[in-house]
Design a protein around this motif. Sequence first.
Motif, PDB file in Angstrom:
ATOM      1  N   ARG A 139       2.382   1.762  -3.512  1.00  0.00           N
ATOM      2  CA  ARG A 139       1.603   2.169  -4.411  1.00  0.00           C
ATOM      3  C   ARG A 139       1.091   3.764  -4.174  1.00  0.00           C
ATOM      4  O   ARG A 139       1.114   4.394  -5.262  1.00  0.00           O
ATOM      5  CB  ARG A 139       0.274   1.353  -4.304  1.00  0.00           C
ATOM      6  CG  ARG A 139       0.237   0.095  -4.939  1.00  0.00           C
ATOM      7  CD  ARG A 139      -1.133  -0.763  -4.818  1.00  0.00           C
ATOM      8  NE  ARG A 139      -0.864  -2.202  -5.405  1.00  0.00           N
ATOM      9  CZ  ARG A 139      -1.027  -2.445  -6.760  1.00  0.00           C
ATOM     10  NH1 ARG A 139      -1.424  -1.282  -7.647  1.00  0.00           N
ATOM     11  NH2 ARG A 139      -0.675  -3.486  -7.397  1.00  0.00           N
ATOM     12  N   ASN A 140       0.855   4.230  -3.146  1.00  0.00           N
ATOM     13  CA  ASN A 140       0.485   5.451  -2.899  1.00  0.00           C
ATOM     14  C   ASN A 140       1.818   6.411  -3.185  1.00  0.00           C
ATOM     15  O   ASN A 140       1.534   7.507  -3.686  1.00  0.00           O
ATOM     16  CB  ASN A 140       0.287   5.705  -1.250  1.00  0.00           C
ATOM     17  CG  ASN A 140       0.111   7.297  -0.868  1.00  0.00           C
ATOM     18  OD1 ASN A 140      -0.800   7.707  -1.341  1.00  0.00           O
ATOM     19  ND2 ASN A 140       1.138   7.727  -0.055  1.00  0.00           N
TER      20      ASN A 140
ATOM     21  N   LYS B 144       0.846  -1.193   0.123  1.00  0.00           N
ATOM     22  CA  LYS B 144       0.078  -0.180   0.091  1.00  0.00           C
ATOM     23  C   LYS B 144       0.804   1.247   0.008  1.00  0.00           C
ATOM     24  O   LYS B 144       0.490   2.286  -0.758  1.00  0.00           O
ATOM     25  CB  LYS B 144      -0.856   0.079   1.249  1.00  0.00           C
ATOM     26  CG  LYS B 144      -1.860   1.276   1.248  1.00  0.00           C
ATOM     27  CD  LYS B 144      -2.837   0.965   2.445  1.00  0.00           C
ATOM     28  CE  LYS B 144      -3.618   2.108   2.609  1.00  0.00           C
ATOM     29  NZ  LYS B 144      -4.863   2.177   3.751  1.00  0.00           N
TER      30      LYS B 144
ATOM     31  N   GLU C 146       1.945   6.300  -7.273  1.00  0.00           N
ATOM     32  CA  GLU C 146       0.714   6.886  -7.759  1.00  0.00           C
ATOM     33  C   GLU C 146       0.395   8.167  -7.590  1.00  0.00           C
ATOM     34  O   GLU C 146      -0.024   9.197  -8.259  1.00  0.00           O
ATOM     35  CB  GLU C 146      -0.365   5.990  -7.327  1.00  0.00           C
ATOM     36  CG  GLU C 146      -0.321   4.633  -8.083  1.00  0.00           C
ATOM     37  CD  GLU C 146      -1.569   3.757  -7.546  1.00  0.00           C
ATOM     38  OE1 GLU C 146      -1.701   2.663  -8.093  1.00  0.00           O
ATOM     39  OE2 GLU C 146      -2.115   4.390  -6.584  1.00  0.00           O
ATOM     40  N   ASN C 147       0.669   8.585  -6.176  1.00  0.00           N
ATOM     41  CA  ASN C 147       0.195  10.139  -5.611  1.00  0.00           C
ATOM     42  C   ASN C 147       1.486  11.056  -5.578  1.00  0.00           C
ATOM     43  O   ASN C 147       0.994  12.343  -5.261  1.00  0.00           O
ATOM     44  CB  ASN C 147      -0.540   9.612  -4.485  1.00  0.00           C
ATOM     45  CG  ASN C 147      -1.834   9.075  -4.401  1.00  0.00           C
ATOM     46  OD1 ASN C 147      -2.651   9.189  -5.633  1.00  0.00           O
ATOM     47  ND2 ASN C 147      -1.987   8.074  -3.762  1.00  0.00           N
TER      48      ASN C 147
END
Length: 269
Positions: free
Chosen positions: A62-63, A59, A66-67
């Motif tokens: 991914r964060n 997680k 992606e962000n």
Amino acid sequence: MDNDKMNSLYQKFIVEGHSISLKECVGGYPNANDCSWYHGNWMLLRYLGVVSNPYWHEKFYRNALENVCDIKKDNLLVAGTADFSMPLLCSEIGVNNVSVCDICKTPLKICSRVSEYLNLNWNTFAHDICSEISMKYDVVINDAFLSRFKNKEIPLKGIANTLNSGGYYVTTLKMGKLNRGGEVEDSVKKHFIEKVERRYFEHSNSLPEVSIQDIANEYVKKMSSFPVSGEMEVYQLFETAGLKVLLIERDIVEGEYEPSEYFRIIAQK
């Protein structure tokens, strides 16, 4: 990738990875003289879920990609990897072109084989991240990599020099006591070996026939780890290397020998 597909991938490459290590391992980050005990058995231990891997922090990664980082730039380097887990996670998140470097050719050849098998675009090359490199990247990423080094200033400086101005370094870093290899309590060692044996025999029909107790025992004996003492040390190390910590969070994961606390870090040059 779901667990069944991931397990199937490891089942396909465990034996080949071990064979590659016997030819290619001449020393690397875990051991300067011989890393075949590490790379040759890593995928088997990874399949059994008993060694550190980026999916413990999925997680977070991914964060981060992606962000925080602009993965559309497709200028990402996995700097140091035990197998194909981190490049695979980056591809799953959406990075189209992944570069992978390591001082040892074994994980690079494993990554090349997996990349070819999955029809992905991974560029692999041998390089010691602690030394100079002409190529620059917008994102450098790895997992629990700095824990392999007693003097973390050297790899951090190398990583910073590999980044473009404004580039990001994304990683995890264990917190706790150092272990120069074999420096774990007898009860912890016993529990780890029993866990490895139990999980191996639960899946023995899908795995190569090996002396699993010897493999587990050798891993405990030789695997060294140099965690940080706390958050202040993280800030000091990164700032000394010219990296500004943008995000730092702590979490406890399953760990190898026992539940372990990790820092999850996003830094920027």
